[in-house]
Design a protein around this motif. Sequence first.
Motif, PDB file in Angstrom:
ATOM      1  N   LEU A  31       0.834  -1.200   0.000  1.00 26.38           N
ATOM      2  CA  LEU A  31       0.000   0.000   0.000  1.00 26.38           C
ATOM      3  C   LEU A  31       0.869   1.250   0.000  1.00 26.38           C
ATOM      4  CD1 LEU A  31      -2.844  -1.005   2.489  1.00 26.38           C
ATOM      5  CD2 LEU A  31      -2.787  -1.220  -0.004  1.00 26.38           C
ATOM      6  N   ALA A  32       0.277   2.370  -0.451  1.00 27.00           N
ATOM      7  CA  ALA A  32       1.048   3.582  -0.748  1.00 27.00           C
ATOM      8  C   ALA A  32       0.999   4.629   0.360  1.00 27.00           C
ATOM      9  CB  ALA A  32       0.551   4.195  -2.061  1.00 27.00           C
ATOM     10  N   HIS A  33       0.715   4.244   1.591  1.00 26.16           N
ATOM     11  CA  HIS A  33       0.731   5.226   2.675  1.00 26.16           C
ATOM     12  C   HIS A  33       2.121   5.847   2.792  1.00 26.16           C
ATOM     13  CE1 HIS A  33      -2.639   2.497   4.123  1.00 26.16           C
ATOM     14  NE2 HIS A  33      -3.212   3.666   3.939  1.00 26.16           N
ATOM     15  N   HIS A  34       2.154   7.172   2.950  1.00 23.95           N
ATOM     16  CA  HIS A  34       3.432   7.888   2.970  1.00 23.95           C
ATOM     17  C   HIS A  34       3.585   8.675   4.272  1.00 23.95           C
ATOM     18  CE1 HIS A  34       0.896  11.288   1.919  1.00 23.95           C
ATOM     19  NE2 HIS A  34       0.487  10.639   0.826  1.00 23.95           N
ATOM     20  N   ALA A  35       4.646   9.488   4.350  1.00 26.50           N
ATOM     21  CA  ALA A  35       4.977  10.183   5.596  1.00 26.50           C
ATOM     22  C   ALA A  35       3.874  11.137   6.033  1.00 26.50           C
ATOM     23  CB  ALA A  35       6.297  10.940   5.428  1.00 26.50           C
ATOM     24  N   ASP A  36       3.257  11.844   5.086  1.00 23.40           N
ATOM     25  CA  ASP A  36       2.176  12.765   5.451  1.00 23.40           C
ATOM     26  C   ASP A  36       0.953  12.007   5.952  1.00 23.40           C
ATOM     27  OD1 ASP A  36       2.870  15.762   4.341  1.00 23.40           O
ATOM     28  OD2 ASP A  36       3.846  14.199   3.171  1.00 23.40           O
ATOM     29  N   ASP A  37       0.672  10.851   5.346  1.00 25.42           N
ATOM     30  CA  ASP A  37      -0.411  10.001   5.853  1.00 25.42           C
ATOM     31  C   ASP A  37      -0.120   9.571   7.288  1.00 25.42           C
ATOM     32  OD1 ASP A  37      -1.908   9.994   3.487  1.00 25.42           O
ATOM     33  OD2 ASP A  37      -0.773   8.309   2.664  1.00 25.42           O
ATOM     34  N   GLN A  38       1.146   9.259   7.546  1.00 27.03           N
ATOM     35  CA  GLN A  38       1.530   8.825   8.887  1.00 27.03           C
ATOM     36  C   GLN A  38       1.291   9.933   9.907  1.00 27.03           C
ATOM     37  OE1 GLN A  38       1.836   6.207  10.586  1.00 27.03           O
ATOM     38  NE2 GLN A  38       3.965   5.493  10.507  1.00 27.03           N
ATOM     39  N   VAL A  39       1.694  11.149   9.568  1.00 27.01           N
ATOM     40  CA  VAL A  39       1.497  12.280  10.478  1.00 27.01           C
ATOM     41  C   VAL A  39       0.002  12.520  10.702  1.00 27.01           C
ATOM     42  CG1 VAL A  39       1.811  14.772  10.758  1.00 27.01           C
ATOM     43  CG2 VAL A  39       3.691  13.365   9.892  1.00 27.01           C
ATOM     44  N   GLU A  40      -0.778  12.484   9.617  1.00 28.84           N
ATOM     45  CA  GLU A  40      -2.228  12.666   9.745  1.00 28.84           C
ATOM     46  C   GLU A  40      -2.830  11.605  10.659  1.00 28.84           C
ATOM     47  OE1 GLU A  40      -4.028  12.656   5.909  1.00 28.84           O
ATOM     48  OE2 GLU A  40      -2.693  14.210   5.122  1.00 28.84           O
ATOM     49  N   THR A  41      -2.387  10.366  10.479  1.00 29.42           N
ATOM     50  CA  THR A  41      -2.913   9.262  11.284  1.00 29.42           C
ATOM     51  C   THR A  41      -2.612   9.471  12.760  1.00 29.42           C
ATOM     52  OG1 THR A  41      -2.706   7.690   9.455  1.00 29.42           O
ATOM     53  CG2 THR A  41      -2.764   6.775  11.683  1.00 29.42           C
ATOM     54  N   ILE A  42      -1.380   9.857  13.066  1.00 30.08           N
ATOM     55  CA  ILE A  42      -0.989  10.065  14.464  1.00 30.08           C
ATOM     56  C   ILE A  42      -1.785  11.208  15.083  1.00 30.08           C
ATOM     57  CG2 ILE A  42       0.917  10.772  15.963  1.00 30.08           C
ATOM     58  CD1 ILE A  42       2.776   9.317  13.911  1.00 30.08           C
ATOM     59  N   LEU A  43      -1.897  12.323  14.363  1.00 26.00           N
ATOM     60  CA  LEU A  43      -2.651  13.470  14.880  1.00 26.00           C
ATOM     61  C   LEU A  43      -4.126  13.126  15.051  1.00 26.00           C
ATOM     62  CD1 LEU A  43      -1.073  16.403  12.819  1.00 26.00           C
ATOM     63  CD2 LEU A  43      -0.815  15.979  15.273  1.00 26.00           C
ATOM     64  N   PHE A  44      -4.682  12.420  14.075  1.00 20.42           N
ATOM     65  CA  PHE A  44      -6.100  12.065  14.133  1.00 20.42           C
ATOM     66  C   PHE A  44      -6.376  11.151  15.322  1.00 20.42           C
ATOM     67  CE2 PHE A  44      -9.849   9.614  12.629  1.00 20.42           C
ATOM     68  CZ  PHE A  44     -10.725  10.678  12.489  1.00 20.42           C
ATOM     69  N   ARG A  45      -5.508  10.170  15.527  1.00 20.56           N
ATOM     70  CA  ARG A  45      -5.678   9.270  16.668  1.00 20.56           C
ATOM     71  C   ARG A  45      -5.520  10.024  17.987  1.00 20.56           C
ATOM     72  NH1 ARG A  45      -1.967   4.114  14.673  1.00 20.56           N
ATOM     73  NH2 ARG A  45      -3.457   3.252  13.159  1.00 20.56           N
ATOM     74  N   PHE A  46      -4.570  10.955  18.018  1.00 27.54           N
ATOM     75  CA  PHE A  46      -4.337  11.724  19.242  1.00 27.54           C
ATOM     76  C   PHE A  46      -5.567  12.547  19.605  1.00 27.54           C
ATOM     77  CE2 PHE A  46      -2.799  15.483  21.525  1.00 27.54           C
ATOM     78  CZ  PHE A  46      -2.089  14.882  22.555  1.00 27.54           C
ATOM     79  N   VAL A  47      -6.162  13.193  18.621  1.00 32.45           N
ATOM     80  CA  VAL A  47      -7.339  14.023  18.864  1.00 32.45           C
ATOM     81  C   VAL A  47      -8.545  13.165  19.233  1.00 32.45           C
ATOM     82  CG1 VAL A  47      -8.975  15.615  17.790  1.00 32.45           C
ATOM     83  CG2 VAL A  47      -6.536  15.878  17.362  1.00 32.45           C
ATOM     84  N   ARG A  48      -8.683  12.020  18.560  1.00 30.15           N
ATOM     85  CA  ARG A  48      -9.823  11.147  18.815  1.00 30.15           C
ATOM     86  C   ARG A  48      -9.693  10.418  20.141  1.00 30.15           C
ATOM     87  NH1 ARG A  48     -11.038   5.868  15.227  1.00 30.15           N
ATOM     88  NH2 ARG A  48      -9.273   5.213  16.501  1.00 30.15           N
ATOM     89  N   GLY A  49      -8.453  10.182  20.562  1.00 32.00           N
ATOM     90  CA  GLY A  49      -8.202   9.444  21.794  1.00 32.00           C
ATOM     91  C   GLY A  49      -7.498   8.140  21.500  1.00 32.00           C
ATOM     92  N   THR A  50      -6.271   7.991  21.989  1.00 28.65           N
ATOM     93  CA  THR A  50      -5.518   6.771  21.729  1.00 28.65           C
ATOM     94  C   THR A  50      -4.492   6.575  22.822  1.00 28.65           C
ATOM     95  OG1 THR A  50      -4.300   5.548  20.031  1.00 28.65           O
ATOM     96  CG2 THR A  50      -3.706   7.859  20.329  1.00 28.65           C
ATOM     97  N   ARG A  51      -3.807   5.442  22.776  1.00 30.26           N
ATOM     98  CA  ARG A  51      -2.735   5.133  23.715  1.00 30.26           C
ATOM     99  C   ARG A  51      -1.410   5.099  22.962  1.00 30.26           C
ATOM    100  NH1 ARG A  51      -4.342   6.218  28.807  1.00 30.26           N
ATOM    101  NH2 ARG A  51      -6.549   5.675  29.002  1.00 30.26           N
ATOM    102  N   MET A  52      -0.404   4.547  23.627  1.00 34.29           N
ATOM    103  CA  MET A  52       0.941   4.557  23.064  1.00 34.29           C
ATOM    104  C   MET A  52       0.993   3.905  21.691  1.00 34.29           C
ATOM    105  SD  MET A  52       4.457   2.970  24.673  1.00 34.29           S
ATOM    106  CE  MET A  52       4.531   4.138  26.027  1.00 34.29           C
ATOM    107  N   GLN A  53       0.297   2.773  21.525  1.00 26.73           N
ATOM    108  CA  GLN A  53       0.346   2.079  20.243  1.00 26.73           C
ATOM    109  C   GLN A  53      -0.169   2.964  19.117  1.00 26.73           C
ATOM    110  OE1 GLN A  53      -2.117  -1.395  19.979  1.00 26.73           O
ATOM    111  NE2 GLN A  53      -1.111  -2.156  18.142  1.00 26.73           N
ATOM    112  N   GLY A  54      -1.263   3.687  19.367  1.00 32.06           N
ATOM    113  CA  GLY A  54      -1.818   4.556  18.337  1.00 32.06           C
ATOM    114  C   GLY A  54      -0.884   5.683  17.962  1.00 32.06           C
TER     115      GLY A  54
END
Length: 475
Positions: free
Chosen positions: A127-150
């Motif tokens: 799959l073609a997930h890239h660095a910007d996708d990774q940053v978006e994913t981390i920020l989105f999980r942080f805002v939504r609520g996540t733990r260390m794994q997220g």
Amino acid sequence: MLASVHSEILREKLLLPGETLVVGVSGGNDSSALLHILVALNKNYHYGWKLHAVHLNHCFRGEEARQDAAYAQELCGKLGVTFHLFEFDVPAYMEQTGMGGQEASREIRYGFYRQVAKEQGATKLVLAHHADDQVETILFRFVRGTRMQGLSGMPKRRWLEEGSIELVRPLLHVTRKELESYCEENGLHPREDSSNRSRKYKRNLLRLEVMPLLAEVNERYREHILEAAEAIHQDHAFLERLAIEQLEKVLIVRKPDEIVIDNEPFQNCDVALQRRMITLILDYVSKQTEWSSQHVEAVLHMSGGSRPSAELHLPGQLVVSRVYGRIHFCPKGREERIHMYCYELPVPGKVWIAESEVWVHTNYLERLTDWERLPENEAVFDADRLPGPLFLRNRRPGDRLALFGSGSEKKLKELLIDTKIPRAWRDRLPLLIAGDEVVLVPGVRRSAAAPVDERTKRFLHVRVEFGEDWREVFS
């Protein structure tokens, strides 16, 4: 770009020579670049990869989506890649299941990835997930609520099908701008999904509104987030190994879609390990659901409750229940009520109770010693003093048991509660009936009916052979 991606593949051993690869191709910038890169590497380094591109029309955008599919097919034709096109009415599926658009799309899309991978004998999904996708994913999980794994982001690799198909992401170190430049330099003209500009999707809002503001605070914020994610990933990997070791100690039942753990030793674990064990279990029994910290905390709170039993319904049709010191994780419907059943019991002979998945054996004994010391799944009766013909059925309203040795009766419901038979198993438990009287509750207690004594001439021996599933009930 080619050298960078090639180095990443070699360093992480993401792809091996001769493998059959399924590649997700939407027709957009990222997946077009990925497919072109894989074809170029395959040609330059003679890896012998067999590439299969998979495109799904989700039926959200009408003619625009059909043009995306046409572009993806044309691109694959030019690159000499086998193309697999699927069309699925995701909006109708959302209406049917009540799922959100992104969740439903992901479930259907990954289903087709698996299908093609199995049909073609592929070992990797790329799959073609890239660095910007990774940053978006981390920020989105942080805002939504996540733990260390997220907060550690998307892994570079994980199992799509345990032991057979692996999902890999070779572009997580590459930025969106770098991929756009690659497409321009190589004469690619990818499609743009108009829904990516819609601010009604929360993730788009994060990318279009929030991330530009973060760049004003520090233009290197992406780099810093990715560095922090890598450090978190390393810490999490260490703690997860500890959690796996501890989980093995509390595990009672492990099936492909069901886990049962012993709650008492679980409660004795540090809460940090408890959270990780819960996350491991949720990921195991429902691999396609992305779990948030709220889900983990809900399970954690329920596990420590003071009531004898509790039940929690989670996304992905998953039910978590606490019953008499055990925590069950299984799909909704697994514990559905069993219909009434009734079987004649041959003597001597045996009968299979399909609803309960048990064998019941009967035979006559010439003599008997220490009959009171038989295990609870066996009993011996005076065959000539039984109050009627024998048969097996599950419980009925009003059932009672004449307690052996006490001269009193007890409601069957109360007996099953007192002996901590889980509610979901009570309708499955076969009862031995003589006439219209309950004479044996296998694994629990026999009745006072037809006791053997010095006058007994025929000793009727009944043995109930419980399957492996019943181990968690009586252990």
